[in-house]
Write a protein that holds these residues in place. Structure first.
Motif, mmCIF file in Angstrom:
data_model
loop_
_atom_site.group_PDB
_atom_site.id
_atom_site.type_symbol
_atom_site.label_atom_id
_atom_site.label_comp_id
_atom_site.label_asym_id
_atom_site.label_seq_id
_atom_site.Cartn_x
_atom_site.Cartn_y
_atom_site.Cartn_z
ATOM 1 N N MET A 1 -15.198 -13.278 13.859
ATOM 2 C CA MET A 1 -14.342 -12.125 14.123
ATOM 3 C C MET A 1 -15.225 -10.914 14.426
ATOM 4 N N SER A 2 -14.988 -10.266 15.574
ATOM 5 C CA SER A 2 -15.842 -9.150 16.001
ATOM 6 C C SER A 2 -15.568 -7.919 15.154
ATOM 7 N N PRO A 3 -16.605 -7.115 14.897
ATOM 8 C CA PRO A 3 -16.410 -5.907 14.100
ATOM 9 C C PRO A 3 -15.585 -4.881 14.874
ATOM 10 N N PRO A 4 -14.885 -4.006 14.157
ATOM 11 C CA PRO A 4 -14.097 -2.977 14.840
ATOM 12 C C PRO A 4 -15.008 -2.038 15.626
ATOM 13 N N PRO A 5 -14.513 -1.488 16.734
ATOM 14 C CA PRO A 5 -15.350 -0.609 17.553
ATOM 15 C C PRO A 5 -15.774 0.631 16.783
ATOM 16 N N ASP A 6 -16.940 1.124 17.121
ATOM 17 C CA ASP A 6 -17.496 2.312 16.479
ATOM 18 C C ASP A 6 -16.854 3.560 17.100
ATOM 19 N N HIS A 7 -16.208 4.368 16.279
ATOM 20 C CA HIS A 7 -15.557 5.577 16.769
ATOM 21 C C HIS A 7 -16.233 6.834 16.232
ATOM 22 N N SER A 8 -17.516 6.714 15.895
ATOM 23 C CA SER A 8 -18.264 7.907 15.510
ATOM 24 C C SER A 8 -18.529 8.750 16.754
ATOM 25 N N LEU A 9 -18.874 10.020 16.568
ATOM 26 C CA LEU A 9 -19.116 10.916 17.694
ATOM 27 C C LEU A 9 -20.236 10.414 18.612
ATOM 28 N N PRO A 10 -21.414 9.997 18.074
ATOM 29 C CA PRO A 10 -22.468 9.495 18.971
ATOM 30 C C PRO A 10 -22.025 8.272 19.771
ATOM 31 N N ALA A 11 -21.271 7.366 19.146
ATOM 32 C CA ALA A 11 -20.838 6.150 19.840
ATOM 33 C C ALA A 11 -19.861 6.480 20.967
ATOM 34 N N LEU A 12 -18.945 7.397 20.728
ATOM 35 C CA LEU A 12 -17.994 7.780 21.772
ATOM 36 C C LEU A 12 -18.683 8.508 22.916
ATOM 37 N N ARG A 13 -19.676 9.331 22.592
ATOM 38 C CA ARG A 13 -20.440 10.009 23.651
ATOM 39 C C ARG A 13 -21.168 8.997 24.529
ATOM 40 N N GLU A 14 -21.720 7.979 23.897
ATOM 41 C CA GLU A 14 -22.430 6.960 24.656
ATOM 42 C C GLU A 14 -21.464 6.135 25.497
ATOM 43 N N ARG A 15 -20.269 5.887 24.967
ATOM 44 C CA ARG A 15 -19.299 5.041 25.660
ATOM 45 C C ARG A 15 -18.726 5.737 26.894
ATOM 46 N N TYR A 16 -18.424 7.025 26.775
ATOM 47 C CA TYR A 16 -17.727 7.731 27.858
ATOM 48 C C TYR A 16 -18.628 8.668 28.657
ATOM 49 N N GLY A 17 -19.853 8.889 28.214
ATOM 50 C CA GLY A 17 -20.786 9.694 28.985
ATOM 51 C C GLY A 17 -20.460 11.179 28.967
ATOM 52 N N GLU A 18 -20.842 11.854 30.069
ATOM 53 C CA GLU A 18 -20.702 13.308 30.146
ATOM 54 C C GLU A 18 -19.254 13.770 30.105
ATOM 55 N N ARG A 19 -18.344 12.925 30.562
ATOM 56 C CA ARG A 19 -16.938 13.343 30.588
ATOM 57 C C ARG A 19 -16.284 13.308 29.212
ATOM 58 N N TYR A 20 -17.001 12.773 28.206
ATOM 59 C CA TYR A 20 -16.354 12.598 26.908
ATOM 60 C C TYR A 20 -15.886 13.914 26.310
ATOM 61 N N ARG A 21 -16.689 14.978 26.420
ATOM 62 C CA ARG A 21 -16.291 16.240 25.779
ATOM 63 C C ARG A 21 -14.982 16.772 26.357
ATOM 64 N N TRP A 22 -14.740 16.494 27.643
ATOM 65 C CA TRP A 22 -13.480 16.932 28.253
ATOM 66 C C TRP A 22 -12.323 16.050 27.806
ATOM 67 N N LEU A 23 -12.579 14.763 27.623
ATOM 68 C CA LEU A 23 -11.530 13.875 27.103
ATOM 69 C C LEU A 23 -11.155 14.244 25.671
ATOM 70 N N LEU A 24 -12.152 14.614 24.880
ATOM 71 C CA LEU A 24 -11.890 15.046 23.512
ATOM 72 C C LEU A 24 -11.079 16.330 23.503
ATOM 73 N N LEU A 25 -11.441 17.259 24.386
ATOM 74 C CA LEU A 25 -10.705 18.523 24.466
ATOM 75 C C LEU A 25 -9.257 18.286 24.884
ATOM 76 N N LEU A 26 -9.048 17.378 25.834
ATOM 77 C CA LEU A 26 -7.687 17.033 26.256
ATOM 78 C C LEU A 26 -6.883 16.460 25.093
ATOM 79 N N SER A 27 -7.522 15.622 24.301
ATOM 80 C CA SER A 27 -6.821 14.967 23.193
ATOM 81 C C SER A 27 -6.296 15.979 22.185
ATOM 82 N N VAL A 28 -7.139 16.930 21.784
ATOM 83 C CA VAL A 28 -6.684 17.907 20.797
ATOM 84 C C VAL A 28 -5.787 18.966 21.439
ATOM 85 N N MET A 29 -5.880 19.118 22.768
ATOM 86 C CA MET A 29 -5.015 20.078 23.458
ATOM 87 C C MET A 29 -3.549 19.662 23.362
#
Length: 501
Positions: A1-29
């Motif tokens: 059984m695969s481990p759950p995905p890492d949702h820490s800030l560094p992992a999300l930045r690595e997963r989504y790249g430079e656009r991540y900060r804008w996706l995060l801003l959209l989410s809380v908006m």
């Protein structure tokens, strides 16, 4: 059984790249849009709700004031909640509470249940509205913070811009209950976005620590008691007894003195024993920074004018000028759309222009919009709506200059470790001013109505005495905005902003 995905800030930045900060801003908006909508759109429904429950003006305004008190106090808990539970659990938990409050308010059969639902919504909205400023100051470089704040602000103001128009139609067609249900789709969208883009970590990218420092409950209780004493004391100044008003306002002063003493002692103990005790609810050492202090003063006075007028303007159009709820929403729509455009443009200017210049221009325009309300003559019905639209647009242009500039400008001299506390304090003071502003407008309005021998009435023909009472209340708000200019002109940074991490 695969481990759950890492949702820490560094992992999300690595997963989504430079656009991540804008996706995060959209989410809380999206969540912030729901919180702001719940705080402002209820004003369109106050006259209809007052008639349904046979409420007087003082009791009816607690639908707004109760929300504001809860939102104001809960803002101080944001740094502790983020450190203990992380961004995602804090944000999602608050959105569940906001949605539950909306559903409970819509189905409530008695006024106390409506008020309880509004308090629940306020508790959630206070925490949610503090998070975006922390994200902008931590996730974006200094030369992008104004742009991010402008884009975020443009999205957020569209909700209250379009909301009153839709809300007015809903009130006319389905009654006041429909207003409460408007937050539900926003809450549902926020759950999906949070699951994908909001990190489980706390500010700074560190893991949340459920076993960390406890909450400063004594400080929180003193803050709540002081706020309640202040607002009830303001209400007792008119319609109550001088003894009760003096006792409540005196209690507010005592609570403030006790709060300051407690927070100083808590901070001192924390510094002497880093591994023991609790962090102070409000870090008073932040006020040693002049830029932050001036920004806090502006935020408080600005909150009085902003939230006081948000309560007063719909009541003026319905009870003073005899317009329907749907008319109110239609009149405010162009101003809201103009605000969305202005705030995006000023956000870019905020990266290059001094904060004091932008905030001062905004305060001047906001003050002018209130003062110009006296030019509306009910005896010339053809001019009423064009003038209301014009002066509302002038005020919203002023807000467009203030909103992207004030928070960022006031906190640019703070250390990165203090950003969460700074955002919490600025938001608390702005909402404390807003809570007092709503009560103050209600008090001054009733005072001037009594002085002119007039009473509030929903619909019908506008009377000169009633309109004059509203005009005098608007002039009071204009004077308060002008007063804030003395602090705004001193919003000058003393050090270079620190780079994001």
């Amino acid at each position: 059984m695969s481990p759950p995905p890492d949702h820490s800030l560094p992992a999300l930045r690595e997963r989504y790249g430079e656009r991540y900060r804008w996706l995060l801003l959209l989410s809380v908006m999206v969540g912030t849009m729901a919180a702001i909508m719940s705080s402002t759109i209820i004003n369109v429904a106050i006259p209809d709700m007052s008639h349904h429950f046979a409420l007087g003006q003082e009791r009816a305004q607690w639908v707004t004031s109760g929300f504001m008190v809860a939102m104001t106090v809960s803002m101080l808990t944001t740094p502790w909640m983020l450190a203990r539970y992380g961004y995602r659990r804090t944000y999602v938990g608050c959105m569940w509470l906001l949605m539950a409050g909306g559903l409970a308010g819509g189905f409530a059969s008695t006024y106390p249940l409506v008020l309880a639902a509004r308090v629940a919504e306020g508790l959630a909205a206070g925490v949610v509205q503090t998070i975006p400023a922390i994200i902008i100051l931590r996730a974006f470089a200094p030369n992008e913070q104004g742009r991010a704040s402008g884009i975020f602000g443009m999205g957020v103001v569209l909700a209250p811009a379009v909301g009153p128009s839709i809300g007015g139609l809903l009130v006319d067609g389905f009654g006041w209950r429909s207003i409460f249900f408007m937050v539900v789709p926003f809450c549902l969208a926020s759950f999906w976005l949070a699951h994908r883009f909001v990190p489980t970590s706390s500010p700074g990218g560190t893991s949340a620590n459920p076993q960390g420092s406890g909450l400063d409950w004594r400080g929180l209780l003193l803050a709540a008691a002081g706020t309640l004493c202040l607002l009830n004391g303001l209400v007792e100044l008119h319609g109550g007894t001088a003894t009760a008003a003096g006792a409540l306002l005196g209690g507010a002063v005592l609570a403030l003195v006790a709060f300051v003493a407690l927070e100083r002692r808590t901070l001192q103990n924390r510094r002497q024993h880093p591994d023991q005790g609790v962090d102070p609810l409000m870090n008073l050492s932040l006020f040693k920074n002049r830029l932050f202090t001036m920004g806090s003063i502006v935020a408080f006075i600005y909150g009085i004018a902003l939230f006081g007028s948000t309560y007063l303007l719909p009541v003026y159009m319905q009870s003073g000028l005899g317009l329907s709820a749907s008319h109110v929403g239609t009149i405010l729509l162009p101003a809201g759309l103009v605000l969305a455009v202005v705030i995006a443009g000023v956000g870019r200017l905020a990266d290059r222009q001094p904060t004091r210049r932008l905030v001062s221009i905004g305060l001047l325009l906001l003050s002018a919009s209130f003062a110009l309300m006296v030019t509306i003559d009910p005896g010339r019905p053809a001019q009423i709506i064009p003038l209301l639209v014009t002066w509302a647009i002038v005020g919203r242009i002023g807000l467009g200059f203030i909103l992207p500039s004030l928070n960022i400008g006031a906190m640019r001299d703070l250390d990165r470790a203090d950003i969460a506390q700074g955002a919490s304090v600025i938001s608390f003071l702005r909402m404390l001013g807003g809570s007092a502003g709503v009560s103050l407008c209600g008090i001054v309005l009733e005072w001037r109505l009594a002085a002119h021998g007039a009473q509030l009435a929903t619909g019908g023909v506008a009377t000169p005495a009633r309109v004059t009472a509203f005009e005098e209340t608007f002039l009071m708000l204009a004077a308060i905005c002008a007063l804030a200019l003395t602090a705004a002109l001193r919003l000058k940074a003393t050090s270079k902003p620190q780079a994001s991490q």
